[in-house]
Design a protein around this motif. Structure first.
Motif, PDB file in Angstrom:
ATOM      1  N   ILE A  57       0.836  -1.195   0.000  1.00 28.82           N
ATOM      2  CA  ILE A  57       0.000   0.000   0.000  1.00 28.82           C
ATOM      3  C   ILE A  57       0.874   1.250   0.000  1.00 28.82           C
ATOM      4  O   ILE A  57       1.909   1.314   0.665  1.00 28.82           O
ATOM      5  CB  ILE A  57      -0.988   0.030   1.191  1.00 28.82           C
ATOM      6  N   THR A  58       0.434   2.242  -0.763  1.00 23.62           N
ATOM      7  CA  THR A  58       1.179   3.488  -0.920  1.00 23.62           C
ATOM      8  C   THR A  58       0.212   4.663  -0.891  1.00 23.62           C
ATOM      9  O   THR A  58      -1.011   4.484  -0.898  1.00 23.62           O
ATOM     10  CB  THR A  58       1.937   3.527  -2.261  1.00 23.62           C
ATOM     11  N   GLY A  59       0.782   5.850  -0.887  1.00 24.90           N
ATOM     12  CA  GLY A  59      -0.014   7.039  -1.096  1.00 24.90           C
ATOM     13  C   GLY A  59      -0.402   7.150  -2.563  1.00 24.90           C
ATOM     14  O   GLY A  59      -0.045   6.303  -3.381  1.00 24.90           O
ATOM     15  N   PRO A  60      -1.122   8.215  -2.942  1.00 21.04           N
ATOM     16  CA  PRO A  60      -1.635   8.331  -4.310  1.00 21.04           C
ATOM     17  C   PRO A  60      -0.594   8.719  -5.349  1.00 21.04           C
ATOM     18  O   PRO A  60      -0.835   8.576  -6.547  1.00 21.04           O
ATOM     19  CB  PRO A  60      -2.707   9.421  -4.190  1.00 21.04           C
ATOM     20  N   GLU A  61       0.593   9.211  -4.911  1.00 19.56           N
ATOM     21  CA  GLU A  61       1.600   9.646  -5.870  1.00 19.56           C
ATOM     22  C   GLU A  61       2.997   9.479  -5.286  1.00 19.56           C
ATOM     23  O   GLU A  61       3.174   9.404  -4.063  1.00 19.56           O
ATOM     24  CB  GLU A  61       1.384  11.119  -6.249  1.00 19.56           C
ATOM     25  N   ALA A  62       3.979   9.386  -6.172  1.00 23.88           N
ATOM     26  CA  ALA A  62       5.377   9.348  -5.756  1.00 23.88           C
ATOM     27  C   ALA A  62       5.988  10.725  -5.998  1.00 23.88           C
ATOM     28  O   ALA A  62       5.871  11.277  -7.095  1.00 23.88           O
ATOM     29  CB  ALA A  62       6.136   8.281  -6.531  1.00 23.88           C
ATOM     30  N   ILE A  63       6.628  11.276  -4.973  1.00 24.56           N
ATOM     31  CA  ILE A  63       7.222  12.605  -5.083  1.00 24.56           C
ATOM     32  C   ILE A  63       8.647  12.566  -4.540  1.00 24.56           C
ATOM     33  O   ILE A  63       9.006  11.714  -3.736  1.00 24.56           O
ATOM     34  CB  ILE A  63       6.403  13.686  -4.344  1.00 24.56           C
ATOM     35  N   GLY A  64       9.471  13.513  -4.997  1.00 24.26           N
ATOM     36  CA  GLY A  64      10.826  13.639  -4.488  1.00 24.26           C
ATOM     37  C   GLY A  64      10.866  14.577  -3.291  1.00 24.26           C
ATOM     38  O   GLY A  64       9.907  15.325  -3.025  1.00 24.26           O
ATOM     39  N   TYR A  65      11.977  14.556  -2.578  1.00 24.07           N
ATOM     40  CA  TYR A  65      12.078  15.416  -1.394  1.00 24.07           C
ATOM     41  C   TYR A  65      12.175  16.893  -1.756  1.00 24.07           C
ATOM     42  O   TYR A  65      11.899  17.765  -0.926  1.00 24.07           O
ATOM     43  CB  TYR A  65      13.252  14.981  -0.523  1.00 24.07           C
ATOM     44  N   ASN A  66      12.540  17.209  -3.001  1.00 28.07           N
ATOM     45  CA  ASN A  66      12.461  18.606  -3.432  1.00 28.07           C
ATOM     46  C   ASN A  66      11.011  19.077  -3.432  1.00 28.07           C
ATOM     47  O   ASN A  66      10.706  20.204  -3.024  1.00 28.07           O
ATOM     48  CB  ASN A  66      13.064  18.761  -4.834  1.00 28.07           C
ATOM     49  N   LYS A  67      10.100  18.198  -3.891  1.00 25.56           N
ATOM     50  CA  LYS A  67       8.678  18.556  -3.868  1.00 25.56           C
ATOM     51  C   LYS A  67       8.145  18.567  -2.443  1.00 25.56           C
ATOM     52  O   LYS A  67       7.293  19.384  -2.095  1.00 25.56           O
ATOM     53  CB  LYS A  67       7.866  17.592  -4.731  1.00 25.56           C
ATOM     54  N   VAL A  68       8.644  17.643  -1.613  1.00 25.76           N
ATOM     55  CA  VAL A  68       8.282  17.661  -0.194  1.00 25.76           C
ATOM     56  C   VAL A  68       8.624  19.024   0.405  1.00 25.76           C
ATOM     57  O   VAL A  68       7.804  19.647   1.091  1.00 25.76           O
ATOM     58  CB  VAL A  68       9.025  16.540   0.575  1.00 25.76           C
ATOM     59  N   ALA A  69       9.842  19.506   0.130  1.00 25.44           N
ATOM     60  CA  ALA A  69      10.275  20.808   0.647  1.00 25.44           C
ATOM     61  C   ALA A  69       9.420  21.939   0.093  1.00 25.44           C
ATOM     62  O   ALA A  69       9.075  22.886   0.812  1.00 25.44           O
ATOM     63  CB  ALA A  69      11.745  21.036   0.297  1.00 25.44           C
ATOM     64  N   LYS A  70       9.046  21.836  -1.193  1.00 16.32           N
ATOM     65  CA  LYS A  70       8.225  22.879  -1.825  1.00 16.32           C
ATOM     66  C   LYS A  70       6.835  22.936  -1.182  1.00 16.32           C
ATOM     67  O   LYS A  70       6.335  24.023  -0.846  1.00 16.32           O
ATOM     68  CB  LYS A  70       8.084  22.600  -3.321  1.00 16.32           C
ATOM     69  N   ILE A  71       6.208  21.785  -0.991  1.00 17.75           N
ATOM     70  CA  ILE A  71       4.877  21.740  -0.374  1.00 17.75           C
ATOM     71  C   ILE A  71       4.935  22.272   1.052  1.00 17.75           C
ATOM     72  O   ILE A  71       4.089  23.076   1.474  1.00 17.75           O
ATOM     73  CB  ILE A  71       4.318  20.299  -0.398  1.00 17.75           C
TER      74      ILE A  71
END
Length: 298
Positions: free
Chosen positions: A205-219
């Protein structure tokens, strides 16, 4: 596509659910949703006082320690389902074997083990051998194999974000399909509520999308209204920082290092629709998670 086969029963024929690690990130949500499902729950942990703070006086509680075999039988009394979570401080799979053997003696209908995404192809982390042992003992099982917890960001990595506006994680630009531990808890409680329908299964089981830590920082920057950065750091440097500066337990750092090694190999970037297929709803996305836990970094 996953097929779920349902078997009809006349009335309720199962007893209690023992939830190990009930004061932790996942265990408390397993307990929460098992109680909402109307199940008879026993929450277990080393610290009874913490369990009381989380669940109040009315929920059944038991002092439990994987390192103390005298706590096994009181915890397993009248139990027919078990939620098993390896404590982060236990890096050796042998430490859990005595309890798994005790579970075998109680003719459990289902042991729901919190494992790791991709573990079936990776014999290095202890979860691999724990799964093998459960199968070897012929205990009916359901292995829950989630991706990385969103709560790692609000937990072990929160200190750097809160105080220095930095995310200290050694994975470079690799993507991660983060999942909220509340969703893991809800999913596991569903499995435990219908034990005969989910015997001898494994769910990634996963979340709905895969993101990088750059996007984590942006959000996080957008939601916290301050600049959060993600510096690219060598894994050895980060592990030395965790051990020598943060003072984290060496065994814990070793396991965490193995998990991030798996991430760097791309094993945490897959997304799956399993959560939606079983639960009939979408899992939490990362922005929703950040909005829900803003106080962790303020």
């Amino acid at each position: 596509m996953i097929k779920v086969y349902y078997i009809k029963y006349r009335g309720k024929i199962w007893g209690k659910i023992l939830i190990t690690g009930a004061s932790g990130n996942v265990g408390q949500y397993v307990a929460k949703y098992a109680l909402q499902n109307g199940d008879n729950v026993i929450v277990a942990a080393r610290n009874i006082e913490k369990l009381t703070l989380l669940f109040g006086q009315e929920v059944n509680k038991v002092k439990f320690d994987f390192a103390d075999t005298t706590t096994f039988e009181p915890a397993l009394e009248n139990v027919d389902r078990v939620f098993l979570m390896r404590p982060p401080y236990m890096g050796d799979y042998h430490d859990l074997i005595p309890f798994i053997e005790a579970v075998k003696q109680h003719h459990i209908k289902l042991i729901c083990f919190l494992s790791l995404m991709g573990i079936e192809h990776n014999p290095i982390p202890p979860h691999y051998k724990i799964e093998k042992e459960i199968k070897h003992l012929h205990i009916p099982y359901s292995f829950i194999r989630p991706s990385f917890f969103m709560q790692n960001i609000s937990g072990v990595h929160a200190l750097e974000i809160k105080n220095f506006n930095r995310i200290i994680v050694p994975v470079g630009n690799v993507l991660t399909s983060f999942i909220d531990t509340e969703d893991i808890g809800k999913f596991s409680a569903r499995i435990l509520h219908e034990p005969m329908n989910f015997q001898n299964t494994a769910y990634e089981i996963t979340g709905p999308e895969a993101i990088g830590y750059n996007k984590v920082a942006k959000i996080m920057s957008e939601e916290l209204h301050r600049s959060i950065i993600y510096p690219k750091l060598n894994s050895r440097v980060v592990q030395r920082y965790w051990t020598e500066i943060r003072g984290l337990d060496k065994k814990y750092v070793k396991v965490m290092g193995m998990l991030y090694f798996m991430t760097r190999r791309g094993l945490a970037k897959r997304t799956s629709s399993t959560y939606y297929q079983v639960m009939g709803e979408e899992p939490t996305n990362f922005r929703q998670f950040v909005k829900k836990h803003l106080r962790s970094w303020q």
